[in-house]
Scaffold this active site. Structure first.
Site, PDB file in Angstrom:
ATOM      1  N   CYS A  29      -1.708 -29.632 -39.919  1.00 11.70           N
ATOM      2  CA  CYS A  29      -0.244 -29.644 -40.043  1.00 11.70           C
ATOM      3  C   CYS A  29       0.270 -31.053 -40.385  1.00 11.70           C
ATOM      4  O   CYS A  29       0.109 -31.495 -41.514  1.00 11.70           O
ATOM      5  CB  CYS A  29       0.411 -29.066 -38.792  1.00 11.70           C
ATOM      6  N   HIS A  80      -2.227 -23.910 -38.127  1.00 13.84           N
ATOM      7  CA  HIS A  80      -2.688 -24.408 -36.822  1.00 13.84           C
ATOM      8  C   HIS A  80      -3.802 -23.554 -36.235  1.00 13.84           C
ATOM      9  O   HIS A  80      -3.535 -22.694 -35.397  1.00 13.84           O
ATOM     10  CB  HIS A  80      -1.527 -24.384 -35.824  1.00 13.84           C
ATOM     11  N   GLU A 132      -5.911 -24.283 -33.914  1.00 10.06           N
ATOM     12  CA  GLU A 132      -6.050 -24.489 -32.458  1.00 10.06           C
ATOM     13  C   GLU A 132      -5.057 -23.690 -31.624  1.00 10.06           C
ATOM     14  O   GLU A 132      -5.310 -23.428 -30.449  1.00 10.06           O
ATOM     15  CB  GLU A 132      -5.964 -25.985 -32.120  1.00 10.06           C
TER      16      GLU A 132
END
Ligand SMILES: *[C@@H]1O[C@H](CO)[C@@H](O)[C@H](O)[C@H]1NC(C)=O
Ligand SMILES: *[C@@H]1O[C@H](CO)[C@@H](O)[C@H](O)[C@H]1NC(C)=O
Length: 317
Positions: A133, A243, A245
């Site tokens: 990001c 993203h 994660e």
């Protein structure tokens, strides 16, 4: 009697000299990789903040879950400290967040590590960088030497990836199982939480970006086509605008989040890939005591609340 020793020595030497060609096979892998995660200035209004900078714990868990240990890279350190740290760690992760990607202390540190990584890789000293990001955006600014980002309507939306024709053969995606690639292409499982994007148009018009990065996937907000995944041609640098994660480690209750098995699996594969890249680096701390002092285990994350944008943060002075 001497032959085996000589063979081992030769393997070691070729391993050390292999460098960037290490994508190959014969290199000695480092099965104790340590990855630096860059801290950034605290978000304004963060009631639970301690000190001046933070790392969202999700990035730490993401790497730990794929077999790496983490060292925090704190902002506002001297260049000498960064050089020493660079030579001690096996890769760098630039996380998401919300700082100025031209003037912040996050950017200052990112720029120092980016330059060191260019030089190291040029000299055959393998050193991977991953940007997520804001980290993606930061890498684009560092490579282009200017900010070419544009506003998009992508603040909280989960999207499928539109793979380019070279995705399948890319370093990043070629190890992904077929059914996972299919899920990524068809299901809304990549969390997007960004206001700014690198459009295909600006990428294509900028020779520095075009020559440096290979586009692996794109997305659109309905108006602008932007790059969602890319990898550098000649460097082990990788960037995702989405993203990975968050699917495993963040729990904010918002559109854009995805916790499906496919989303979690995709997240793991990205982390496992990056950690496997870090295994090609032979950097190490000067002593076990130095390593112990640097690791993230010296810090405790703070629980921010079940609906916080980051469920746990590490804070630094
Ligand atoms: C860190 O920031 C303080 C001011 O906030 C400054 O005095 C100090 O010199 C900075 N240290 C480094 C290493 O840049
Ligand atoms: C291209 O980059 C400029 C900044 O240099 C930005 O103002 C503009 O919105 C971008 N255009 C697109 C289509 O991405």
């Amino acid at each position: 009697m001497f032959r085996p020793a000589a063979a081992v020595l030769a393997a070691l030497v070729s391993g050390l000299w292999c460098g960037l060609c290490a994508a190959g096979t014969s290199q000695q892998l480092n099965y104790r990789p340590i990855i630096g995660v860059l801290a950034q200035e605290n978000l304004p209004g963060d009631q639970l903040a301690r000190g001046s900078s933070y790392i969202a714990a999700s990035y730490v868990k993401y790497l730990e879950g794929a077999g790496a240990r983490v060292v925090p890279i704190r902002i506002n350190r001297t260049e000498e400290e960064y050089v020493k740290l660079f030579n001690s760690i096996n890769g760098l992760l630039l996380p998401g967040g919300d700082v100025d990607i031209q003037t912040s202390l996050f950017t200052r540190a990112a720029k120092i590590f980016y330059s060191l990584a260019l030089k190291a890789n040029d000299a055959g000293d393998y050193f991977p960088i991953w940007g997520t990001c804001q980290g993606f955006q930061q890498l684009s600014v560092l490579t282009a030497n200017k900010n070419l980002l544009t506003l998009t309507d992508t603040k909280a939306v989960a999207l499928p990836l539109t793979f380019t024709s070279v995705a399948q053969s890319s370093r990043l995606f070629r190890t992904f199982p077929k059914d996972l690639m299919q899920s990524l292409a068809q299901q809304n499982i990549t969390p997007n939480f960004h206001s700014w994007s690198l459009s295909m148009q600006n990428y294509t018009r900028n020779a520095k970006l075009r020559k440096f990065y290979k586009v692996l996937s794109t997305n659109t907000d309905g108006k602008k086509e932007f790059i969602s995944t890319m990898e550098a041609y000649r460097y082990p640098f990788y960037a995702v605008q989405w993203h990975p994660e968050k699917s495993q480690f963040e729990w904010i209750d918002k559109p854009g989040m995805s916790h499906s098995t496919a989303a979690v699996t995709a997240s793991f594969y990205t982390a496992a890939f990056f950690v496997s890249e870090a295994m090609k680096s032979n950097h190490h701390f000067s002593s076990a005591a130095e390593e112990e002092k640097a690791l993230i285990y010296n810090y405790s994350p703070v629980f921010k609340g079940i609906y916080a944008i980051f469920i746990q943060n590490y804070y630094f002075d």
